[in-house]
Design an enzyme around this catalytic site. Structure first.
Site: not given
Ligand code: ARG
Length: 458
Positions: A156, A277, A283, A285, A290
């Site tokens: 969870h 970014s 950043k 990323n 993704e």
């Protein structure tokens, strides 16, 4: 304009109908498979004396020329080239004259396209299997390096119990092994040649499908000509296999994306696979991961695409089937690239064992071990669970770790003396090594698993 099929037509195909129906942009990637299928078909026609030897030879050498043109990028596609089959035959006639028109004897584009797709998958799927093996080996290397590193396992997405980082990596090795098995199993059904089914009924010529199948490296020959031209199970199966693979890669990507967040900080992803970014200078990323997660959606959409394409089709061939390629090719490309890329990311990701062990101090993840201790001492597990839950509740209220609870409180809640020593001495390595069961995270089991995988993968 003259099409393969335009003999009975008096009117030109409407420009809109033409651009709507032509598939050359997509199926030209099948060119080399189409040509190898045609070469063997021409050889079979010659052997069976369906066409004269002289024509057969001309056809084969013409096809080889076309093969070179394709390989060297010199092949020129023309506006009348409806699909790859048409383009190759058109060029063949340009090169060798009317004898080129004999190539299509005892064959239809309906069996030809299935052949091309199967030949293509017989090449691509083993490449994907190789990429999966490479990824598994990378995971094994990382598992071996990290036999002493522990972190919380989550359920969870809540801290659950301590686990070895190696055990985590091996979980993905297991998933990937199933993916490979599924793909190999699907390949056994791809390995059946459809050539000789013709349009849908077979042919009046005495063709030799066995010869063609053997020459092209197929293990078997179709049984029923209607099934052979209308069967796309092998595409449904392929996209499903790759869909499951992508779900695994997407979950792996998700773990790494979360772990790379400064909020968790378990890993630092390699710069080569991150982007920055345009506004926020700090950043780093995880865009590549993704996009693996994002493109999994396209693959899942493609599964739905091919299934709904097929579900309402009457026997046998229907032009709808032409659309299978856009789903199939995109799925194969995404799957192959994602497998290769995630392997490189795993290889270069820096682990942060300190953050991982620090995280173990959150969420009382040793609670189950304490309950199991009590159960071993004869307390019914349900009661033990209750006692430890109360200990956790009290510790949480006081804002302390379980081992920092005072002895009096522990004794009061548990009514047990031995538990105090157990709690005080318990640490995360110990918790891990308490797991002695098969396939668990205990170091001994993990080492056994590692050894097994190294044998399997080498
Ligand atoms: N381009 C078609 C396909 O990909 C194959 C051609 C069959 N066309 C036909 N009119 N029977 O499925």
């Amino acid at each position: 304009m003259n099409y393969l099929w335009s003999g009975r037509f008096r009117k030109e195909l409407h420009e809109l109908a033409k651009s709507f129906t032509f598939s050359i942009d997509i199926d030209k990637s099948l060119a080399l498979f189409d040509i190898s299928g045609s070469i063997v078909h021409a050889m079979m026609l010659t052997r069976q004396k369906i066409i004269p030897e002289r024509d057969g030879k001309k056809i084969v050498s013409g096809l080889k020329k076309i093969e070179n043109e394709i390989k060297s990028g010199k092949f020129v596609f023309k506006t009348e080239d409806e699909d790859i089959h048409t383009a190759v035959e058109r060029r063949l006639v340009e090169l060798i004259g009317p004898a080129g028109g004999k190539l299509h004897t005892a064959r239809s584009r309906n069996d030809q396209i299935v052949l091309d797709e199967k030949l293509c998958l017989k090449q691509i799927l083993p490449d994907i299997v190789t990429a999966i093996t490479f990824l598994q080996k990378t995971l094994i290397v990382r598992a071996e390096e990290n036999l002493k590193i522990f972190l919380p396992a989550f359920t969870h997405f809540q801290p659950a119990q301590p686990v070895l980082l190696s055990h985590y990596f091996l979980a993905y090795v297991c998933m990937l092994e199933r993916d490979k098995k599924r793909i190999k199993e699907a390949l056994t059904r791809i390995n059946i040649s459809p050539l000789g089914a013709c349009a849908c009924t077979g042919t009046s010529f005495s063709v030799d499908p066995e010869y063609v199948a053997k020459k092209l490296g197929f293990e078997d020959v179709f049984n029923n000509s209607m099934d052979a031209v209308s069967d796309r199970d092998f595409i449904l199966e392929t996209v499903c296999c790759l869909g499951i693979l992508m779900v695994h890669l997407s979950r792996m990507a998700e773990d790494l994306i979360l772990w790379h967040s400064p909020l968790i900080g378990f890993v630092d992803l390699p710069e080569e696979f991150c982007t920055g970014s345009s506004i926020m200078p700090q950043k780093k990323n995880p865009d590549v991961l993704e996009l693996i997660r994002g493109r999994t959606s396209a693959v899942i959409g493609n599964i739905a695409g091919v299934f709904s394409l097929m579900k309402g089709l009457p026997l046998s061939y229907n032009r709808d089937m032409q659309e299978d390629k856009r789903f199939l090719f995109e799925t194969c490309e995404i799957s192959y690239l994602s497998t290769v890329i995630i392997g490189k990311i795993i290889e270069k990701t820096r682990m942060d064992p300190r953050r991982m062990s620090e995280a173990c101090k959150l969420g009382y993840i040793e609670a189950t071990d304490i309950a199991e201790f009590l159960a071993r001492k004869g307390v019914p597990f349900r009661k033990a669970h209750h006692i430890v839950a109360e200990l956790v509740g009290t510790a949480a209220k006081k804002g302390v770790l379980l081992k920092d609870l005072d002895e009096k409180t522990i004794k009061e809640i548990s009514g047990n003396n031995d538990i105090i020593e157990f709690i005080k001495k318990l640490n995360f390595e110990k918790s891990i090594n308490l797991k002695v069961s098969h396939g668990g995270t205990g170091v001994k089991e993990v080492k056994r698993e590692l050894k097994k995988w190294k044998n399997i993968l080498n």
